[in-house]
Design a protein around this motif. Sequence first.
Motif, PDB file in Angstrom:
ATOM      1  N   LYS A  76      92.641  63.912  93.788  1.00 28.82           N
ATOM      2  CA  LYS A  76      91.896  65.084  93.378  1.00 28.82           C
ATOM      3  C   LYS A  76      91.396  64.814  91.945  1.00 28.82           C
ATOM      4  CE  LYS A  76      94.788  68.512  93.558  1.00 28.82           C
ATOM      5  NZ  LYS A  76      95.149  68.995  92.298  1.00 28.82           N
ATOM      6  N   ASP A  77      90.237  65.229  91.609  1.00 28.79           N
ATOM      7  CA  ASP A  77      89.705  65.084  90.242  1.00 28.79           C
ATOM      8  C   ASP A  77      89.422  63.644  89.853  1.00 28.79           C
ATOM      9  OD1 ASP A  77      90.249  67.825  90.092  1.00 28.79           O
ATOM     10  OD2 ASP A  77      92.238  67.445  89.248  1.00 28.79           O
ATOM     11  N   ALA A  78      89.302  62.733  90.832  1.00 30.16           N
ATOM     12  CA  ALA A  78      88.996  61.339  90.484  1.00 30.16           C
ATOM     13  C   ALA A  78      87.553  61.197  89.977  1.00 30.16           C
ATOM     14  CB  ALA A  78      89.204  60.441  91.699  1.00 30.16           C
ATOM     15  N   PHE A  79      86.671  62.069  90.486  1.00 34.94           N
ATOM     16  CA  PHE A  79      85.263  62.002  90.092  1.00 34.94           C
ATOM     17  C   PHE A  79      84.937  63.077  89.061  1.00 34.94           C
ATOM     18  CE2 PHE A  79      85.467  60.128  94.300  1.00 34.94           C
ATOM     19  CZ  PHE A  79      84.612  59.040  94.211  1.00 34.94           C
ATOM     20  N   ASP A  80      84.000  62.761  88.148  1.00 31.33           N
ATOM     21  CA  ASP A  80      83.548  63.800  87.220  1.00 31.33           C
ATOM     22  C   ASP A  80      82.407  64.591  87.882  1.00 31.33           C
ATOM     23  OD1 ASP A  80      81.200  62.353  86.973  1.00 31.33           O
ATOM     24  OD2 ASP A  80      81.750  61.458  85.057  1.00 31.33           O
ATOM     25  N   ALA A  81      81.871  65.572  87.158  1.00 30.40           N
ATOM     26  CA  ALA A  81      80.863  66.467  87.735  1.00 30.40           C
ATOM     27  C   ALA A  81      79.590  65.717  88.118  1.00 30.40           C
ATOM     28  CB  ALA A  81      80.544  67.583  86.750  1.00 30.40           C
ATOM     29  N   ALA A  82      79.371  64.556  87.499  1.00 30.40           N
ATOM     30  CA  ALA A  82      78.164  63.777  87.805  1.00 30.40           C
ATOM     31  C   ALA A  82      78.396  62.825  88.979  1.00 30.40           C
ATOM     32  CB  ALA A  82      77.732  63.007  86.558  1.00 30.40           C
TER      33      ALA A  82
END
Length: 277
Positions: A76-82
Motif C-alpha cells: 500500500k502507498d508504494a506509488f506517489d500521486a503521480a
Amino acid sequence: MQTNHLYRQYQQQGYLVLENFNTVAACDALMQRGEILANAYNFDGHPSVFQTTNQEATSTDYFLDSGSNISFFFEKDAFDAAGKLKTDPFHSMNKIGHALHDLDPLFDAFSRSPQMKELAAALGLDNYVIIQSMLILKHARVGGVVDIHQDATFLYTEPGSCIGFWFALEDATIANGCLWAKPGGHHTNLRTWFRRKAGGGAETIVLDKEPFSMEGMIPLEVKKGSCVVLHGLLPHCSMPNTSGRSRQAYAIHCIDRTAHYPEANWLRRELSSLKGF
Ligand code: FE2
C-alpha cells in the motif's frame, strides 16, 4: 525424517517446525531470483498505480487472474500521486504469486526438492497437488500486519484438505514479523470462505461467527532454512516488520486432488493439469 512422529505431531499441533530443511544457498538463490523477477517487471498500468476510477475492482480482477501466472502485488502507498514508485520495484512489493512453482524453474525445483518429496510422503500427501505459491517479501520497516486467518479460507475443498508449507528464506523473529499460531488451534471450524461472486468480483462468506483471538498464540521464531507446515484450519497471523531487516518467506499450498474443488474458489486452475511433489 521420523515419519510417524512427524505425522502425529502435525495432527496434534496443527503445525510443524522443521529446522535446516533448506540450505542457506538454496534460500539465497530463491531470494535473488525473486528480486530479478520483481525488478524486471513492467508495472505500467498496474492496478496499484493510482487511478481515479474503479481502483478496487481493477485490483480485485488482477488478483483473481493471478492464480495461473506470476503476478506482482505492491505494498500500500508504494506509488506517489503521480504514479511513480517511491523506491525500486522490488522494495515496493508485498508479494509475488501465485504460480511460481509451475512457471519458474528455480521455484519449481525448490517446491519439489528431495526433502519436500520425503516430507509430503511422511504426511501422507500422495494425492496432493501444489496449487499455489507465493514469495512474501515483508521488507524492513515496510512489511505490514497479516490479520488472523485460516489458509483454507482461500483454498476451500470438500472435505477440507488445504495444507501450507512456509519456508523461511531469512531468520524470522518477533521484530521482523514472524508467524504466530496457537498449538492445537486447528481443532476448530472454518470461519470464512473467500470466493468469486456470481456477477464478477469477490466476496467473503461467513461460515462460523466464532471470532478469532490471540489467546494462546505463540510466536514461531525460526531460522533461515526452516520449513513450517501449517494445517489449513490453523488460525495464524504475523505482525508488522518494525525491524531494519527483511523477513522473506516462500509459501506453497496444496490440496487433495480427489476432494471437491468448487468453481467459486477464487483460484482457478485445471486440477487435472496440476502436479504434486
Ligand atoms: Fe496464511
